[in-house]
Design a protein around this motif. Structure first.
Motif, PDB file in Angstrom:
ATOM      1  N   SER A 309      53.140  27.347  27.243  1.00 39.71           N
ATOM      2  CA  SER A 309      53.031  29.013  26.797  1.00 39.71           C
ATOM      3  C   SER A 309      51.574  29.589  27.366  1.00 39.71           C
ATOM      4  CB  SER A 309      53.150  29.034  25.348  1.00 39.71           C
ATOM      5  OG  SER A 309      54.226  28.987  24.643  1.00 39.71           O
ATOM      6  N   VAL A 310      50.558  29.056  27.320  1.00 33.69           N
ATOM      7  CA  VAL A 310      49.370  29.141  27.789  1.00 33.69           C
ATOM      8  C   VAL A 310      49.343  29.452  29.219  1.00 33.69           C
ATOM      9  CG1 VAL A 310      46.876  28.392  28.223  1.00 33.69           C
ATOM     10  CG2 VAL A 310      47.808  28.293  25.777  1.00 33.69           C
ATOM     11  N   GLU A 311      50.085  28.593  30.102  1.00 35.23           N
ATOM     12  CA  GLU A 311      50.261  28.669  31.471  1.00 35.23           C
ATOM     13  C   GLU A 311      51.074  30.204  31.812  1.00 35.23           C
ATOM     14  OE1 GLU A 311      50.606  23.988  32.228  1.00 35.23           O
ATOM     15  OE2 GLU A 311      52.416  25.373  32.503  1.00 35.23           O
ATOM     16  N   GLY A 312      52.248  30.412  31.101  1.00 32.86           N
ATOM     17  CA  GLY A 312      52.834  31.754  31.155  1.00 32.86           C
ATOM     18  C   GLY A 312      51.999  32.856  30.872  1.00 32.86           C
ATOM     19  N   VAL A 313      50.816  32.564  29.852  1.00 33.36           N
ATOM     20  CA  VAL A 313      50.127  33.901  29.568  1.00 33.36           C
ATOM     21  C   VAL A 313      49.026  34.051  30.618  1.00 33.36           C
ATOM     22  CG1 VAL A 313      48.126  34.419  27.911  1.00 33.36           C
ATOM     23  CG2 VAL A 313      50.532  33.617  27.153  1.00 33.36           C
ATOM     24  N   ALA A 314      48.445  33.031  30.983  1.00 30.80           N
ATOM     25  CA  ALA A 314      47.513  32.772  32.036  1.00 30.80           C
ATOM     26  C   ALA A 314      48.032  33.333  33.282  1.00 30.80           C
ATOM     27  CB  ALA A 314      47.223  31.227  32.415  1.00 30.80           C
ATOM     28  N   LYS A 315      49.339  33.400  33.710  1.00 28.08           N
ATOM     29  CA  LYS A 315      49.728  34.113  34.861  1.00 28.08           C
ATOM     30  C   LYS A 315      49.900  35.471  34.643  1.00 28.08           C
ATOM     31  CE  LYS A 315      51.949  34.831  38.684  1.00 28.08           C
ATOM     32  NZ  LYS A 315      51.265  34.343  40.099  1.00 28.08           N
ATOM     33  N   LEU A 316      49.998  36.135  33.637  1.00 32.75           N
ATOM     34  CA  LEU A 316      50.044  37.450  33.226  1.00 32.75           C
ATOM     35  C   LEU A 316      48.521  38.056  33.215  1.00 32.75           C
ATOM     36  CD1 LEU A 316      52.542  37.761  30.456  1.00 32.75           C
ATOM     37  CD2 LEU A 316      52.633  39.205  32.330  1.00 32.75           C
ATOM     38  N   VAL A 317      47.791  37.086  32.520  1.00 35.15           N
ATOM     39  CA  VAL A 317      46.150  37.484  32.425  1.00 35.15           C
ATOM     40  C   VAL A 317      45.591  37.416  33.759  1.00 35.15           C
ATOM     41  CG1 VAL A 317      43.992  36.689  31.677  1.00 35.15           C
ATOM     42  CG2 VAL A 317      46.019  36.342  30.168  1.00 35.15           C
ATOM     43  N   GLY A 318      46.011  36.554  34.715  1.00 40.05           N
ATOM     44  CA  GLY A 318      45.477  36.537  36.086  1.00 40.05           C
ATOM     45  C   GLY A 318      45.763  38.034  36.892  1.00 40.05           C
ATOM     46  N   LEU A 319      47.055  38.522  36.564  1.00 44.75           N
ATOM     47  CA  LEU A 319      47.394  39.626  37.223  1.00 44.75           C
ATOM     48  C   LEU A 319      46.656  40.693  36.776  1.00 44.75           C
ATOM     49  CD1 LEU A 319      51.269  38.866  37.295  1.00 44.75           C
ATOM     50  CD2 LEU A 319      49.686  38.668  39.097  1.00 44.75           C
ATOM     51  N   LEU A 320      46.610  40.964  35.319  1.00 45.38           N
ATOM     52  CA  LEU A 320      45.780  41.918  35.044  1.00 45.38           C
ATOM     53  C   LEU A 320      44.432  41.876  35.004  1.00 45.38           C
ATOM     54  CD1 LEU A 320      47.867  41.859  31.298  1.00 45.38           C
ATOM     55  CD2 LEU A 320      47.851  43.697  33.093  1.00 45.38           C
ATOM     56  N   ARG A 321      43.715  40.753  35.079  1.00 44.77           N
ATOM     57  CA  ARG A 321      42.345  40.639  35.500  1.00 44.77           C
ATOM     58  C   ARG A 321      42.087  41.302  36.927  1.00 44.77           C
ATOM     59  NH1 ARG A 321      39.641  35.090  34.189  1.00 44.77           N
ATOM     60  NH2 ARG A 321      37.761  36.515  34.984  1.00 44.77           N
ATOM     61  N   ALA A 322      43.031  41.136  37.584  1.00 42.44           N
ATOM     62  CA  ALA A 322      42.942  41.830  39.082  1.00 42.44           C
ATOM     63  C   ALA A 322      42.600  43.449  38.897  1.00 42.44           C
ATOM     64  CB  ALA A 322      43.885  41.451  39.992  1.00 42.44           C
ATOM     65  N   VAL A 323      43.346  43.913  37.898  1.00 41.28           N
ATOM     66  CA  VAL A 323      43.150  45.250  37.786  1.00 41.28           C
ATOM     67  C   VAL A 323      41.874  45.666  36.990  1.00 41.28           C
ATOM     68  CG1 VAL A 323      44.476  47.386  36.665  1.00 41.28           C
ATOM     69  CG2 VAL A 323      45.844  45.628  37.885  1.00 41.28           C
ATOM     70  N   VAL A 324      41.565  44.875  35.990  1.00 44.36           N
ATOM     71  CA  VAL A 324      40.442  45.474  35.362  1.00 44.36           C
ATOM     72  C   VAL A 324      39.038  45.007  35.748  1.00 44.36           C
ATOM     73  CG1 VAL A 324      40.316  43.162  34.054  1.00 44.36           C
ATOM     74  CG2 VAL A 324      39.739  45.536  32.761  1.00 44.36           C
ATOM     75  N   ALA A 325      39.011  44.031  36.505  1.00 49.55           N
ATOM     76  CA  ALA A 325      37.705  43.650  37.307  1.00 49.55           C
ATOM     77  C   ALA A 325      37.117  44.578  37.849  1.00 49.55           C
ATOM     78  CB  ALA A 325      37.919  42.375  38.218  1.00 49.55           C
ATOM     79  N   PRO A 326      37.424  45.677  38.822  1.00 46.33           N
ATOM     80  CA  PRO A 326      36.585  46.483  39.329  1.00 46.33           C
ATOM     81  C   PRO A 326      36.033  47.608  38.214  1.00 46.33           C
ATOM     82  CG  PRO A 326      38.735  45.997  40.580  1.00 46.33           C
ATOM     83  CD  PRO A 326      38.697  45.460  39.334  1.00 46.33           C
ATOM     84  N   VAL A 327      36.842  47.620  37.164  1.00 44.95           N
ATOM     85  CA  VAL A 327      36.608  48.816  36.326  1.00 44.95           C
ATOM     86  C   VAL A 327      35.431  48.280  35.131  1.00 44.95           C
ATOM     87  CG1 VAL A 327      37.703  50.402  34.609  1.00 44.95           C
ATOM     88  CG2 VAL A 327      38.956  49.759  36.543  1.00 44.95           C
ATOM     89  N   ASP A 328      35.862  47.282  34.599  1.00 45.07           N
ATOM     90  CA  ASP A 328      34.955  46.968  33.620  1.00 45.07           C
ATOM     91  C   ASP A 328      34.700  45.235  33.666  1.00 45.07           C
ATOM     92  OD1 ASP A 328      33.945  46.160  31.014  1.00 45.07           O
ATOM     93  OD2 ASP A 328      34.916  47.519  29.912  1.00 45.07           O
ATOM     94  N   PRO A 329      33.847  44.643  34.549  1.00 46.01           N
ATOM     95  CA  PRO A 329      33.448  43.362  34.707  1.00 46.01           C
ATOM     96  C   PRO A 329      33.233  42.673  33.211  1.00 46.01           C
ATOM     97  CG  PRO A 329      32.602  44.800  36.374  1.00 46.01           C
ATOM     98  CD  PRO A 329      32.875  45.771  35.399  1.00 46.01           C
ATOM     99  N   PRO A 330      32.404  43.111  32.444  1.00 50.25           N
ATOM    100  CA  PRO A 330      32.391  42.410  31.299  1.00 50.25           C
ATOM    101  C   PRO A 330      33.239  42.151  30.614  1.00 50.25           C
ATOM    102  CG  PRO A 330      30.470  44.170  31.500  1.00 50.25           C
ATOM    103  CD  PRO A 330      31.596  44.621  32.410  1.00 50.25           C
ATOM    104  N   LEU A 331      34.461  43.091  30.464  1.00 53.91           N
ATOM    105  CA  LEU A 331      35.645  42.799  29.888  1.00 53.91           C
ATOM    106  C   LEU A 331      36.517  41.613  30.462  1.00 53.91           C
ATOM    107  CD1 LEU A 331      37.839  43.180  27.651  1.00 53.91           C
ATOM    108  CD2 LEU A 331      38.862  45.214  29.026  1.00 53.91           C
ATOM    109  N   ASP A 332      36.482  41.836  31.779  1.00 58.11           N
ATOM    110  CA  ASP A 332      37.265  40.656  32.693  1.00 58.11           C
ATOM    111  C   ASP A 332      36.535  39.406  32.381  1.00 58.11           C
ATOM    112  OD1 ASP A 332      38.536  39.597  35.051  1.00 58.11           O
ATOM    113  OD2 ASP A 332      36.661  39.616  36.033  1.00 58.11           O
ATOM    114  N   GLU A 333      35.096  39.217  32.351  1.00 56.02           N
ATOM    115  CA  GLU A 333      34.492  37.897  32.101  1.00 56.02           C
ATOM    116  C   GLU A 333      34.990  37.428  30.801  1.00 56.02           C
ATOM    117  OE1 GLU A 333      30.535  38.319  32.860  1.00 56.02           O
ATOM    118  OE2 GLU A 333      30.629  38.697  34.825  1.00 56.02           O
ATOM    119  N   ARG A 334      35.091  38.438  29.820  1.00 58.26           N
ATOM    120  CA  ARG A 334      35.244  37.922  28.198  1.00 58.26           C
ATOM    121  C   ARG A 334      36.770  37.536  28.469  1.00 58.26           C
ATOM    122  NH1 ARG A 334      34.056  42.531  26.062  1.00 58.26           N
ATOM    123  NH2 ARG A 334      36.118  43.162  25.033  1.00 58.26           N
ATOM    124  N   ILE A 335      37.473  38.143  29.038  1.00 56.73           N
ATOM    125  CA  ILE A 335      39.012  37.722  29.002  1.00 56.73           C
ATOM    126  C   ILE A 335      39.105  36.240  29.515  1.00 56.73           C
ATOM    127  CG2 ILE A 335      41.291  38.154  29.801  1.00 56.73           C
ATOM    128  CD1 ILE A 335      41.042  41.125  29.401  1.00 56.73           C
TER     129      ILE A 335
END
Length: 390
Positions: A309-335
């Motif tokens: 389950s964590v692997e499945g979530v990690a796939k989604l999280v990785g895709l979303l982090r690519a969107v959020v990283a340029p906008v809010d680096p601290p949130l990206d790091e926290r996630i």
């Protein structure tokens, strides 16, 4: 004759162990509840009470937008409450113990929805969502351009894992047909992993999910209920009964259902709002339900399932982090840090390169895992405001 002194020592040792078990269980349950409350921290827009047979009220109306619900279990069984759009689950809260309550917050667009009220055999209620300025603004803030790459990549992942789930179910069916219980038990454990990878979206297809992953605790007749089918019915036969008897029709139906699911995963509409909600919902469901009591109660291999389950979530999280990283680096790091902590918790539970039976995991370790999973959900919950969605 036994030694009286030894008997006294044994008595006090057993009593002490029992006290520790009770204290650990209480600490775990308290920690889980407090983390859930902290993650929500808001007053509900509506309250729904679940009895043994229905929702009270059976009809609700709320304005569109981000709405919160409080669900109270007034029955004598653990229950779940779902908001359904046809066969699709928009949001749900499960494993609410008798006498307890849980919160749920979800973004709702205007329309008519159903409410699943406790046992799967109970009648469904109606939730009407009316138009509002908040809902209109939320719809207008979805920026598809940011998500074209992540949505396409997740579609590919779903197709690949859907194929893997079907193939592993076919292998499981073959093992059951051979009558080899040990081989079938091994095949069952392997078949669970790709299913858990796709479960964030597969869970939304309520008709298939109810057949593929039904648990006896949510059925009126428990293990003897005709609706007890899918993975857990096979698990019950293979591990609780240590037999393949009468399991071939169940395995056949599982293969058929996964064939249907594979098609739905390929064709289901994907949008940014759904992509954001899937990991949050999955993490919350795991923290509130699966970690608390365990899910594979006959096989006891919950940790391997949780890892998948964590692997499945990690796939989604990785895709979303690519969107959020340029906008809010601290949130990206926290996630990223929250996800790494959950993985570290699982790694720390391994013994000799593998996971032990879930029954051997102490209450405090379960509580820590649930708390860190809740923390990951809270970090992911900040995504909508940061990447342009309400």
């Amino acid at each position: 004759m036994s030694d009286p002194a030894s008997n006294r020592h044994l008595y006090w040792a057993v009593a002490a162990a029992a006290c520790l078990a009770v204290a650990g269980g209480a600490a775990f349950y308290y920690a889980t509840l407090k983390n859930a409350e902290a993650a929500r921290g808001q007053t509900a827009d509506r309250t729904v009470t679940i009895t043994a047979t229905a929702c009270e009220p059976m009809e609700l109306s709320v304005p569109g937008g981000r709405r919160s619900f409080e669900i109270i279990n007034a029955s004598d069984r653990p229950i779940e409450w779902e908001i359904l759009d046809g066969v699709m689950v928009l949001a749900e809260r499960e494993n609410i113990a008798p006498g307890f309550r849980a919160g749920l917050t979800v973004q709702l667009q205007p329309g008519s929805y159903q409410m699943a009220c406790g046992l799967l055999s109970n009648p469904r209620g109606t939730l009407t969502v009316t138009p509002s300025d908040e809902a209109a603004q939320a719809a207008s803030e979805v920026t598809l351009r940011k998500f074209l790459g992540p949505l396409s990549e997740y579609r590919v992942y779903l197709v690949m894992q859907g194929n893997a789930a079907l193939k592993s179910a076919q292998d499981l069916r073959a093992a059951i047909a051979s009558g080899d219980v040990a081989a079938a038990q091994t095949a069952w454990a392997a078949a669970r992993l790709p299913w858990r990878h796709i479960q964030p979206l597969a869970y939304r297809f309520s008709d298939l999910e109810g057949r593929i992953d039904a648990r006896a605790t949510y059925l009126a007749g428990r293990e003897e209920d005709p609706a007890f089918t899918g993975y857990h019915r096979l698990e019950y036969g293979l591990f609780a009964r240590n037999s393949t008897e009468d399991l071939l029709p169940v395995a056949d139906q599982l293969v058929t259902d996964l064939e249907i699911l594979k098609t739905r995963l390929r064709e289901a509409p994907l949008d940014p709002q759904l992509l954001i909600s899937l990991p949050v919902d999955t993490v919350d469901r795991i923290a509130q339900g699966q970690i608390t009591e365990g899910e594979n109660i006959y096989a006891g291999n919950d940790l391997a399932d949780l890892q998948a389950s964590v692997e499945g979530v990690a796939k989604l999280v990785g895709l979303l982090r690519a969107v959020v990283a340029p906008v809010d680096p601290p949130l990206d790091e926290r996630i990223g840090a929250r996800l790494a902590q959950v993985q570290a918790d699982l790694d720390a539970l391994k013994q000799g390169g593998g996971f032990p039976p879930y029954a051997s995991v102490p209450a405090d370790r379960r509580a820590a895992l649930a708390a860190d999973m809740t923390g990951l959900g809270a970090a992911l919950g900040a995504l909508p405001d940061v990447i342009g969605m309400n």
